[in-house]
Scaffold this motif. Sequence first.
Motif, PDB file in Angstrom:
ATOM      1  N   LEU A  63       0.850  -1.189   0.000  1.00 45.09           N
ATOM      2  CA  LEU A  63       0.000   0.000   0.000  1.00 45.09           C
ATOM      3  C   LEU A  63       0.885   1.238   0.000  1.00 45.09           C
ATOM      4  CD1 LEU A  63      -1.587  -2.244   2.085  1.00 45.09           C
ATOM      5  CD2 LEU A  63      -3.330  -0.500   1.725  1.00 45.09           C
ATOM      6  N   LEU A  64       0.668   2.124  -0.970  1.00 46.23           N
ATOM      7  CA  LEU A  64       1.463   3.335  -1.104  1.00 46.23           C
ATOM      8  C   LEU A  64       0.574   4.559  -0.932  1.00 46.23           C
ATOM      9  CD1 LEU A  64       3.643   2.485  -4.261  1.00 46.23           C
ATOM     10  CD2 LEU A  64       4.334   2.380  -1.863  1.00 46.23           C
ATOM     11  N   ILE A 102       7.666   0.350   5.411  1.00 45.81           N
ATOM     12  CA  ILE A 102       9.013  -0.035   5.019  1.00 45.81           C
ATOM     13  C   ILE A 102       9.696   1.224   4.485  1.00 45.81           C
ATOM     14  CG2 ILE A 102      10.358  -1.327   3.323  1.00 45.81           C
ATOM     15  CD1 ILE A 102       8.409  -3.603   3.578  1.00 45.81           C
ATOM     16  N   GLY A 103      10.831   1.584   5.080  1.00 46.98           N
ATOM     17  CA  GLY A 103      11.439   2.853   4.699  1.00 46.98           C
ATOM     18  C   GLY A 103      12.947   2.843   4.577  1.00 46.98           C
ATOM     19  N   SER A 133       3.246  -1.391   3.874  1.00 52.80           N
ATOM     20  CA  SER A 133       2.960  -0.050   3.368  1.00 52.80           C
ATOM     21  C   SER A 133       4.267   0.721   3.233  1.00 52.80           C
ATOM     22  CB  SER A 133       2.001   0.693   4.303  1.00 52.80           C
ATOM     23  OG  SER A 133       2.648   0.997   5.530  1.00 52.80           O
ATOM     24  N   ALA A 134       4.225   1.769   2.424  1.00 50.82           N
ATOM     25  CA  ALA A 134       5.363   2.668   2.255  1.00 50.82           C
ATOM     26  C   ALA A 134       4.821   4.004   1.767  1.00 50.82           C
ATOM     27  CB  ALA A 134       6.382   2.092   1.270  1.00 50.82           C
ATOM     28  N   HIS A 135       5.659   5.026   1.814  1.00 52.42           N
ATOM     29  CA  HIS A 135       5.233   6.355   1.380  1.00 52.42           C
ATOM     30  C   HIS A 135       5.415   6.512  -0.124  1.00 52.42           C
ATOM     31  CE1 HIS A 135       4.463   7.850   5.348  1.00 52.42           C
ATOM     32  NE2 HIS A 135       5.694   7.610   5.754  1.00 52.42           N
ATOM     33  N   GLY A 136       4.571   7.365  -0.733  1.00 52.37           N
ATOM     34  CA  GLY A 136       4.724   7.709  -2.135  1.00 52.37           C
ATOM     35  C   GLY A 136       3.755   6.987  -3.045  1.00 52.37           C
ATOM     36  N   GLU A 166      -2.480   2.224  -4.568  1.00 55.39           N
ATOM     37  CA  GLU A 166      -2.115   3.628  -4.358  1.00 55.39           C
ATOM     38  C   GLU A 166      -3.289   4.365  -3.714  1.00 55.39           C
ATOM     39  OE1 GLU A 166       1.114   4.523  -7.893  1.00 55.39           O
ATOM     40  OE2 GLU A 166      -0.998   4.970  -8.289  1.00 55.39           O
ATOM     41  N   LEU A 167      -2.982   5.107  -2.657  1.00 51.08           N
ATOM     42  CA  LEU A 167      -4.004   5.826  -1.894  1.00 51.08           C
ATOM     43  C   LEU A 167      -3.726   7.321  -1.942  1.00 51.08           C
ATOM     44  CD1 LEU A 167      -3.917   3.485   1.226  1.00 51.08           C
ATOM     45  CD2 LEU A 167      -5.557   3.376  -0.650  1.00 51.08           C
TER      46      LEU A 167
END
Length: 276
Positions: free
Chosen positions: A84-85, A164-165, A186-189, A247-248
């Motif tokens: 999930l981004l 996860i970063g 999940s991760a950013h972007g 993508e959210l």
Amino acid sequence: KRRYYLSNDTEYLVEHDDLKEIILNLQEFGDDNRAGLDGQLHRISAIRDNQELIIGLTIRVGRHVEGNAALIRDLLADDRSILLLGEPGSGKTTIVRDIAKELSDRANVFIVDTSNEIAGDGGVPHPCVGMSRRMMVPSLRDQASVMVECLQNHTPEVMVIDEIGRGREVEAAQTSKNRGVRMIASAHGDLRSLMKNRELRGLIGGLATTTVGDMEARRQQKKTGGEVLQKQVTQRAAAPIFETIIELRRGRLNEWHIIPDVATAVDAVLKGKTYD
């Protein structure tokens, strides 16, 4: 968005005694300056001065939306790994919680829970994650090692990670995936920003630059209509860890952009095409 005041007096100035009263009801702050309430999903983050004294708090309300994962029940029915981004506040963690609950009815689900973000504070996981089991992560820098410990000691069928970063966590996810564990994280972007992130793009197979022969370069030039002969080509280096991406967008909680085949989407972007 609206601003809400905890006091009827909007001119009230928060003092140290007010902060102390809140802090006394919290678990200990970790290395990441985060704490929580026993049995609750809410997260409280500390703001410190240059002498390490707490001078402010950010309270983030954690939610459980039952049935949230029903929107992707078809994706959960098989064994694909899902990433999930989205931006902070786009609802990634809320969805991850309900996915963990949904899958725990039929699989051995383990949550690697940094800052107790997914299953809440305290020794007993919040009921919102169902029958999932949880491994706490003492510090953000330990998340990768706890992922490997979970893999080696507890034989998970599904591993759930929030945010996860770092590169070591990508490696741990790849190791888990290679041993047959289904990954939910999940991760950013979004996909395109992830492809630009050197540290994290291993989640989608990584990128490698290769040199092609003259014949192949001319064929690609003719195919794309380019004016310059390109002999160096960027390609996907390996199979993605996550076969599917969701993508959210912040503020659009009912609109999820699903990329069902990440490998095909990455290849399309590298060729300058659009993806579904």
